[in-house]
Design a protein around this motif. Structure first.
Motif, PDB file in Angstrom:
ATOM      1  N   PHE A 104       0.746  -1.276   0.166  1.00  0.00           N
ATOM      2  CA  PHE A 104      -0.077   0.023  -0.048  1.00  0.00           C
ATOM      3  C   PHE A 104       0.761   1.237  -0.130  1.00  0.00           C
ATOM      4  O   PHE A 104       0.240   2.432  -0.445  1.00  0.00           O
ATOM      5  CB  PHE A 104      -0.910   0.141   1.190  1.00  0.00           C
ATOM      6  CG  PHE A 104      -1.991  -1.044   1.241  1.00  0.00           C
ATOM      7  CD1 PHE A 104      -3.050  -1.153   0.256  1.00  0.00           C
ATOM      8  CD2 PHE A 104      -1.991  -2.213   2.129  1.00  0.00           C
ATOM      9  CE1 PHE A 104      -4.118  -2.077   0.277  1.00  0.00           C
ATOM     10  CE2 PHE A 104      -2.636  -3.180   2.002  1.00  0.00           C
ATOM     11  CZ  PHE A 104      -3.874  -3.239   1.223  1.00  0.00           C
ATOM     12  N   ILE A 105       2.032   1.016   0.396  1.00  0.00           N
ATOM     13  CA  ILE A 105       2.920   2.161   0.290  1.00  0.00           C
ATOM     14  C   ILE A 105       3.290   2.751  -1.167  1.00  0.00           C
ATOM     15  O   ILE A 105       3.921   1.661  -1.785  1.00  0.00           O
ATOM     16  CB  ILE A 105       4.145   2.079   1.203  1.00  0.00           C
ATOM     17  CG1 ILE A 105       3.905   1.666   2.454  1.00  0.00           C
ATOM     18  CG2 ILE A 105       5.153   3.281   1.144  1.00  0.00           C
ATOM     19  CD1 ILE A 105       5.200   1.115   3.418  1.00  0.00           C
ATOM     20  N   PRO A 106       3.011   3.974  -1.558  1.00  0.00           N
ATOM     21  CA  PRO A 106       3.434   4.242  -2.938  1.00  0.00           C
ATOM     22  C   PRO A 106       5.064   4.030  -3.107  1.00  0.00           C
ATOM     23  O   PRO A 106       5.909   4.572  -2.366  1.00  0.00           O
ATOM     24  CB  PRO A 106       3.191   5.619  -3.037  1.00  0.00           C
ATOM     25  CG  PRO A 106       2.050   5.609  -1.985  1.00  0.00           C
ATOM     26  CD  PRO A 106       2.660   4.778  -0.798  1.00  0.00           C
ATOM     27  N   LEU A 145       6.298  14.713   4.296  1.00  0.00           N
ATOM     28  CA  LEU A 145       5.174  14.455   3.638  1.00  0.00           C
ATOM     29  C   LEU A 145       5.656  13.691   2.067  1.00  0.00           C
ATOM     30  O   LEU A 145       6.083  14.612   1.421  1.00  0.00           O
ATOM     31  CB  LEU A 145       4.125  15.179   3.720  1.00  0.00           C
ATOM     32  CG  LEU A 145       3.923  16.080   5.114  1.00  0.00           C
ATOM     33  CD1 LEU A 145       2.821  17.063   4.842  1.00  0.00           C
ATOM     34  CD2 LEU A 145       3.449  14.862   5.949  1.00  0.00           C
ATOM     35  N   SER A 146       4.980  12.759   1.750  1.00  0.00           N
ATOM     36  CA  SER A 146       5.496  12.140   0.441  1.00  0.00           C
ATOM     37  C   SER A 146       3.888  11.875  -0.432  1.00  0.00           C
ATOM     38  O   SER A 146       3.234  11.141   0.305  1.00  0.00           O
ATOM     39  CB  SER A 146       6.227  10.948   0.527  1.00  0.00           C
ATOM     40  OG  SER A 146       7.372  11.146   1.109  1.00  0.00           O
ATOM     41  N   LEU A 147       3.865  12.599  -1.477  1.00  0.00           N
ATOM     42  CA  LEU A 147       2.477  12.490  -1.974  1.00  0.00           C
ATOM     43  C   LEU A 147       2.823  12.240  -3.356  1.00  0.00           C
ATOM     44  O   LEU A 147       3.820  12.565  -4.037  1.00  0.00           O
ATOM     45  CB  LEU A 147       2.073  13.993  -1.966  1.00  0.00           C
ATOM     46  CG  LEU A 147       1.432  14.515  -0.724  1.00  0.00           C
ATOM     47  CD1 LEU A 147       2.661  15.504  -0.125  1.00  0.00           C
ATOM     48  CD2 LEU A 147       0.195  15.003  -0.503  1.00  0.00           C
ATOM     49  N   TYR A 168      -5.387  11.702  -5.199  1.00  0.00           N
ATOM     50  CA  TYR A 168      -6.129  10.316  -5.094  1.00  0.00           C
ATOM     51  C   TYR A 168      -5.568   9.149  -4.289  1.00  0.00           C
ATOM     52  O   TYR A 168      -6.066   8.317  -4.023  1.00  0.00           O
ATOM     53  CB  TYR A 168      -7.011   9.857  -6.203  1.00  0.00           C
ATOM     54  CG  TYR A 168      -7.819  10.701  -6.775  1.00  0.00           C
ATOM     55  CD1 TYR A 168      -8.988  11.146  -6.418  1.00  0.00           C
ATOM     56  CD2 TYR A 168      -7.223  11.556  -8.015  1.00  0.00           C
ATOM     57  CE1 TYR A 168      -9.602  12.339  -7.242  1.00  0.00           C
ATOM     58  CE2 TYR A 168      -8.073  12.660  -8.687  1.00  0.00           C
ATOM     59  CZ  TYR A 168      -9.103  12.810  -8.229  1.00  0.00           C
ATOM     60  OH  TYR A 168      -9.850  13.799  -8.819  1.00  0.00           O
ATOM     61  N   MET A 169      -4.134   9.522  -4.092  1.00  0.00           N
ATOM     62  CA  MET A 169      -3.331   8.359  -3.698  1.00  0.00           C
ATOM     63  C   MET A 169      -2.908   8.685  -2.195  1.00  0.00           C
ATOM     64  O   MET A 169      -2.876   9.991  -1.580  1.00  0.00           O
ATOM     65  CB  MET A 169      -1.945   8.287  -4.428  1.00  0.00           C
ATOM     66  CG  MET A 169      -2.250   7.495  -5.816  1.00  0.00           C
ATOM     67  SD  MET A 169      -1.085   6.933  -6.845  1.00  0.00           S
ATOM     68  CE  MET A 169      -0.361   5.766  -5.693  1.00  0.00           C
ATOM     69  N   ILE A 170      -2.361   7.852  -1.411  1.00  0.00           N
ATOM     70  CA  ILE A 170      -1.993   7.818  -0.042  1.00  0.00           C
ATOM     71  C   ILE A 170      -0.891   8.818   0.051  1.00  0.00           C
ATOM     72  O   ILE A 170       0.001   8.745  -0.634  1.00  0.00           O
ATOM     73  CB  ILE A 170      -1.773   6.296   0.543  1.00  0.00           C
ATOM     74  CG1 ILE A 170      -2.889   5.514   0.846  1.00  0.00           C
ATOM     75  CG2 ILE A 170      -0.929   6.311   1.910  1.00  0.00           C
ATOM     76  CD1 ILE A 170      -2.651   4.214   0.975  1.00  0.00           C
ATOM     77  N   MET A 171      -0.966   9.426   1.152  1.00  0.00           N
ATOM     78  CA  MET A 171      -0.165  10.692   1.521  1.00  0.00           C
ATOM     79  C   MET A 171       1.197   9.678   2.664  1.00  0.00           C
ATOM     80  O   MET A 171       0.245   9.227   3.611  1.00  0.00           O
ATOM     81  CB  MET A 171      -0.633  11.696   2.096  1.00  0.00           C
ATOM     82  CG  MET A 171       0.650  12.558   2.752  1.00  0.00           C
ATOM     83  SD  MET A 171       0.163  14.395   3.194  1.00  0.00           S
ATOM     84  CE  MET A 171      -0.659  14.172   4.711  1.00  0.00           C
TER      85      MET A 171
END
Length: 199
Positions: A70-72, A165-167, A171-174
């Motif tokens: 789930f981690i981008p 913070l990593s984005l 629409y995706m997880i921060m």
């Protein structure tokens, strides 16, 4: 070792997995308490009053969820921000986002990362809120929304002075991590799921 009685509630929650039953803590360390039992219950005596807290746990006998997927893998926007400034801003925004009227949908807090400023805003039937926080940003500008309450809970569970913070997109997880991991003993990684913003 560390004394359980000297820890605040947040620190105790972060560090304790299992606590023995009917034990007088005294100067017992977290390590000692974990070794002595696996029953998730403890009582504490504060002054003349007995205050008890009950912790429930369940033994998971199946493979643990594969959370790493789930981690981008790649992020496009990286932000470094002061934790206290963000938490203070979210606390003020929660006055607007937390609806007290039954049946009302709770509004979200909107983050607009632009240049080296984070614009925090919220709009609901209770009023509107706007704040600006100085940040260090690398990558694309981005607008994203979150439930205010959940972000506050994440920030309260961290002890880092600055956050990273990593984005990837709206629409995706921060991903929330500590930016000063070299200076802090604790390392953490939180995933904040965004909500769809209304225009």
């Amino acid at each position: 070792g560390e004394n359980l009685l000297k820890m605040n509630r947040r620190e105790r929650a972060r560090r304790i997995a299992y606590v023995p039953q009917h034990i007088h803590f005294g100067d017992m360390t977290v390590f000692d308490s974990v070794l002595m039992g696996r029953v998730s219950y403890f009582g504490m005596k504060c002054g003349s009053e007995d205050k008890e807290a009950v912790l429930f746990s369940r033994l998971i006998d199946v493979p643990y969820i594969e959370y790493r997927r789930f981690i981008p893998k790649e992020s496009k926007t990286f932000v470094e921000i002061e934790r206290d400034a963000l938490e203070d801003s979210l606390e003020r925004a929660s006055i607007v986002t937390e609806e007290r009227i039954v049946g009302q949908a709770k509004s979200v807090v909107r983050f607009n990362f632009k240049d080296n400023v984070l614009c925090v805003s919220a709009l609901s039937v209770s009023g509107n809120f706007f704040d600006e926080i100085n940040i260090e940003k690398k990558g694309n500008d981005l607008e994203i929304g979150f439930p205010c309450k959940y972000l506050i809970e994440i920030l309260r569970a961290t002890d880092a002075g600055h956050l990273k913070l990593s984005l990837t997109s709206s629409y995706m997880i921060m991903v929330i991590e500590g930016a000063d991991t070299e200076e802090s003993d604790s390392k953490f990684l939180y995933l904040a799921l965004p909500v769809k913003l209304r225009d």
